[in-house]
Design a protein around this motif. Sequence first.
Motif, short mmCIF file in Angstrom:
data_model
loop_
_atom_site.label_atom_id
_atom_site.label_comp_id
_atom_site.label_asym_id
_atom_site.label_seq_id
_atom_site.Cartn_x
_atom_site.Cartn_y
_atom_site.Cartn_z
N TYR A 41 0.84 -1.21 0.00
CA TYR A 41 0.00 0.00 0.00
C TYR A 41 0.87 1.25 0.00
O TYR A 41 0.61 2.21 -0.72
N ILE B 185 -12.60 10.52 -1.15
CA ILE B 185 -11.71 10.86 -0.03
C ILE B 185 -10.84 12.06 -0.37
O ILE B 185 -10.75 13.01 0.41
N SER B 186 -10.25 12.05 -1.57
CA SER B 186 -9.36 13.17 -1.88
C SER B 186 -10.14 14.48 -2.01
O SER B 186 -9.67 15.53 -1.56
N SER C 91 -6.74 3.87 1.93
CA SER C 91 -8.20 3.94 2.05
C SER C 91 -8.86 2.68 1.50
O SER C 91 -9.92 2.29 1.98
N SER D 232 -8.22 -0.25 1.99
CA SER D 232 -8.33 -1.34 2.94
C SER D 232 -9.55 -1.19 3.85
O SER D 232 -9.97 -2.14 4.46
N GLN E 240 -12.41 6.15 -3.46
CA GLN E 240 -11.06 6.72 -3.41
C GLN E 240 -11.06 8.21 -3.75
O GLN E 240 -10.46 9.00 -3.04
N VAL F 121 -12.45 1.30 2.96
CA VAL F 121 -13.68 1.62 2.22
C VAL F 121 -13.57 1.07 0.81
O VAL F 121 -12.46 0.79 0.33
N VAL G 63 -2.76 8.26 1.72
CA VAL G 63 -4.12 8.15 2.27
C VAL G 63 -5.01 7.41 1.28
O VAL G 63 -5.78 6.51 1.64
N GLU G 64 -4.88 7.77 -0.01
CA GLU G 64 -5.71 7.11 -1.03
C GLU G 64 -5.43 5.61 -1.07
O GLU G 64 -6.34 4.80 -1.15
#
Lengths: 296, 382
Positions: A9, A268-269, A256, A258, A265, A260, A252-253
């Motif tokens: 990741y 989130i950003s 993420s 894992s 993706q 959601v 973070v992306e």
Amino acid sequence: MTIELFIQYLFAGITYGSIYAIVAIGFNIIYNTTGIINFAQGEFVMLGGMISISLLDFMPLACAIILAVAITMVIGAFIEIVFIRWLAAPSVLRMIIITIGISILIREAALYIWGEGVRSLPYFTGSAITAVGIFGARISPQVLWVVGACGLTVLALSFFFKATPVGREMRACAANRKAAILCGINTGNMVTFSFVLSAGIGALAGCMMSPITYTQYDSGTALAIKGFTVAILGGLGNVGGAVAAGLLLGVVEAFSVSVVPLAFQDVISIAILLIILFIRPNGLFASKEAAGLRAF
Amino acid sequence: MKNPGMKLWLVAILCLLAVPAVWAKDDIPVGAVLAVTGPASFLGGPEARSLEMLVDELNAKGGVDGAKIRLIIKDTGSSPEKAVSFAKQLIEENHVIALLGPSTSGETMALKKIAEESRTPLLSCASAEVIVDPLASYVFKVPQNDSFAAEMIFQEMNRQRIVRVALLSDNTGFGQAGKEQVEKIAPKYGIEIVDNEVYDKSATDLSAIIAKIKADPKVQAVINWSIVPAQAIVAKNMRQAGWDVPLFQSHGFANIKYAEAGGAASNGIIFPAGRLLIADLLPEGHPQKALLTKYVHDYEAKYKENASTFGGHGVDVFNILVAALKAVGPNKEKIPGAIEQLKNFPGTGGVYNFSPTDHNGLGIDAFEMMTVKDGKFVPYTR
């Protein structure tokens, strides 16, 4: 989460993050000298990839990349000279609309020249299935190329701005344009130069990432949105901030997925962008005073 | 000939001699609403070029019973709104006898009602099953059903004793329609979908999600349903991660550019597709062989690009319309009935057997399982 999965990741995140950061740096350079967001920045990335792919038929990979970067720089200069330079005291809004127009123009030209299909450069090392093992995770060597190129670009840029006369003149122009003119700096040339520089950086990123992400006539648009998010996140005009914010957003992306579904993706950003705009409109790393002073 | 005026007269007379053949019958106006540009241009572009090629060929041979086809192509730019306004224009102003296209399912659904109300036959190049189910008397479609592609994949999985799979799909209409079919049909074949992820159509790297599903030891194979470049990225990221479970793709992968983009990672991908991709490898005497090899050869010679199954949809709508025109003439209201009579009609997508209840006319045998070997599509053999 196992250590392998964690590393996997992390590297996925660093890959996206480096690419976002380099696009954001392109935004920042032009923002600092002109105060505008160049929405054609993503198109420079696409042009770098496409031109190098076309040149590859006639020359080795390294030459094709260097020449593609050079050609994109010339295109950057051309755009500034033809569309921006002759405007007497243009408003920021007007210049932004011009750059949006330029991005559409470049995209349509690319569709006409290269068609709608996907193209890509070959992998610099190995092939599409080569991977190197790092702590049990498997990483494509191209990822290391991308991360390495991004790191070197940042180092070279900071050297350029701190230690070369032209770099210093560009900083002066960013800090206070009027004072720079009074010191005898040709600010018009500095603006042209900022377009050349960000076109070159974008084109280099376009070449490096082409084997991983492919290049298509419209691949610049999505990148421009992410790069813009990162530029805001890091504080507009702040190169170091762009790198940190890019890596942060990428990681973070990647992590993420894992928790959601993958479909979220981009949510989130964009959510991060909105939160930052509400809470810290000058970016994560800048104080209000610092944001008033533009510097590289 | 010294007198230049004389030449002109001769030309004029020659024209007059040549014209009566054209005058004998009125042209037959046919409309086409295709996504020649925009995000679905990889569909509409080849479709429009194939239609132009076939119309020229047919008219050079004298057209349909002496009447030439006048094809009017409108570029929708992949937008349903434009498709609607162009369709209305073609029906009301150009009085077209039939509409060919659109290229995408969304556009076709927008035109379904217009075709019914104006009693204009619509022969769609889009694949969604809702186009012909529920049935509309004037609406037909030529591409194979998504559900058949899903069944082909599941049959192969049953053979390989695969029961737990991960499903990836893109967020285009094609990806989501396919995802729905896969989810619906999987239980029938005793297959369990243990991971189900959707990615953006402009996704550029999927290594994180691949790492996630790879970490699930239950997954025995991956199905990817997509029509965007990301389907080559899925293959690359899987192989880079050193994950060698079988990768099944949909018929959306049937574009040699994607296989080339995946490079070495494309090898071994299994997917169902129409036989156009392996035209040269078909046995002599196969009902589609002659049509396919001629089309692929003509198209590639004329346009210097690879023929695709999508261009083939353009060929099929045109040939079906021409067959109906030959049977009942340019009569809008009789064309649907004539199409419903077509049996054992070879096309690029398969052998069509239309009926009053089946406006697609293809069975599961229209698909063939294929794989990629050294950057080329070949029939899949176990």
